[in-house]
Enzyme design. Sequence first.
Site, PDB file in Angstrom:
ATOM      1  N   ASP A 156     -30.068 -58.979 -71.385  1.00 59.52           N
ATOM      2  CA  ASP A 156     -30.932 -59.180 -72.842  1.00 59.52           C
ATOM      3  C   ASP A 156     -29.565 -60.209 -73.527  1.00 59.52           C
ATOM      4  O   ASP A 156     -28.571 -59.866 -73.610  1.00 59.52           O
ATOM      5  CB  ASP A 156     -30.829 -57.981 -73.794  1.00 59.52           C
ATOM      6  N   TYR A 199     -22.886 -47.278 -76.698  1.00 62.03           N
ATOM      7  CA  TYR A 199     -24.250 -47.680 -76.698  1.00 62.03           C
ATOM      8  C   TYR A 199     -24.132 -49.300 -76.905  1.00 62.03           C
ATOM      9  O   TYR A 199     -23.719 -49.444 -78.118  1.00 62.03           O
ATOM     10  CB  TYR A 199     -25.162 -47.074 -77.614  1.00 62.03           C
ATOM     11  N   LYS A 259     -30.183 -51.229 -74.358  1.00 67.42           N
ATOM     12  CA  LYS A 259     -30.768 -50.236 -73.394  1.00 67.42           C
ATOM     13  C   LYS A 259     -30.703 -51.274 -72.059  1.00 67.42           C
ATOM     14  O   LYS A 259     -30.477 -52.375 -72.155  1.00 67.42           O
ATOM     15  CB  LYS A 259     -32.248 -49.688 -73.589  1.00 67.42           C
ATOM     16  N   ASP A 260     -30.688 -50.371 -71.001  1.00 65.91           N
ATOM     17  CA  ASP A 260     -30.696 -51.269 -69.473  1.00 65.91           C
ATOM     18  C   ASP A 260     -31.784 -52.129 -69.293  1.00 65.91           C
ATOM     19  O   ASP A 260     -31.704 -53.198 -68.612  1.00 65.91           O
ATOM     20  CB  ASP A 260     -30.491 -50.241 -68.549  1.00 65.91           C
ATOM     21  N   GLN A 279     -49.059 -54.327 -49.320  1.00 55.51           N
ATOM     22  CA  GLN A 279     -50.152 -54.707 -48.438  1.00 55.51           C
ATOM     23  C   GLN A 279     -49.600 -54.546 -46.967  1.00 55.51           C
ATOM     24  O   GLN A 279     -48.284 -54.547 -46.786  1.00 55.51           O
ATOM     25  CB  GLN A 279     -50.752 -56.098 -48.583  1.00 55.51           C
TER      26      GLN A 279
END
Length: 368
Positions: A12, A226, A229-230, A239
């Site tokens: 971010d 803080y 957020k991660d 498949q």
Amino acid sequence: MAKITLSVIKADIGGYVGHSSSHPDILARAEENLKKAGFLLDFCVMRCGDDLELIMTHQQGEDNEKIHKLAWDTFIDCTNLAKKMRLYGAGQDILSDSFSGNVKGMGPGVAEIEFEQRKSDPVIIFMADKTSPGAWNFPLYKIFADPFNTAGLVIDPSIHDGFKFEVLDPYKEETIIFSAPEEIYDMLVFIGAREHYITRRIWRKSDNEIAAVSSTQKLALIAGKYVGKDDPVLIVRAQSGFPAVGEVLEGFAFPYLVAGWMRGSHNGPFMPTSFKEANPTRFDGPPRVIAAGFQIGDEGKLVGPRDMFDDPSFDRTRRMADEMADYMRRHGPFEPHRLPLADMEYTTLPDVRKKLEGRFKKEVKREV
Ligand code: 13P
Ligand code: 13P
Ligand code: MG
Ligand code: MG
């Protein structure tokens, strides 16, 4: 052709508006950076909410300095642009001043997988916003260990033996490998505590072929407070010898609760959306997940992305998530909407506790 490495590195570096989304100029700038690198086989720049996602194929292997430096320099360049545009929280996940060989531990999230190309190689890259890496525990268990989710565990001889799960304790910095299905009860004791134990890698048991890799960085542990957020990423191969694409996506059909909504401090439903709907706005959420499907083509070409959750069959999941969001929101500052105290240690809680020091009086026991 030699082995191919698929690297997903994200950060971010600034939100538009607030923490809700990403500005198109930032995505364009990131593309310019990757284009001029010259040593990638292919790349794709995406975003989930306010998180910038660099998806790259190359032949340099995992944890390669050149690749990590390219990602780091791209994040720095985009941060500078974000600062100029005064985007919100510009440089939010850039927790170090200088690059020293690998972006791990410096803020950005990383998931990398090196593999021998199959005749046809479908891969799904999940990217989340407003949550923590433990959010992948639930769907990874469903996809790779639950026969009610993945029919192939019962029907397909190539995965009938099951899978191995590597689980990380980021607090003690130790890992353990569990074998499913024999050890699922032991494993669930740990991965059920999704803020403490993170599923990092999964291998097919019959030949140890890598099946899934997630990013595991916890920003609060790196920063000590803080900072956002991660917002983790996850690569899953699908498949022929792995769960089918539909079995992989089925792991997200129930909007289970994850941690990380509003100020990183609330539980909320995990809502799978199309790329264009990955703009968490209500109370900065609810937490979002998108799924980008690729076929790995000739010379590591990324044939895609296909927007895998852009399907009306996920409308009910989204509706249920909205109902759950109403239900959780009405708890306001009460648990279990707000995270438990241990997870609040990185917010204002320690300051409030300090302010009130001395005000808590020992209970006097009275004889009756
Ligand atoms: P400020 O950084 O605007 O104070 O708030 C934190 C935040 O954005 C939580 O959503
Ligand atoms: P991000 O981690 O997506 O920046 O969100 C931060 C936040 O506090 C949102 O409420
Ligand atoms: Mg942000
Ligand atoms: Mg984010």
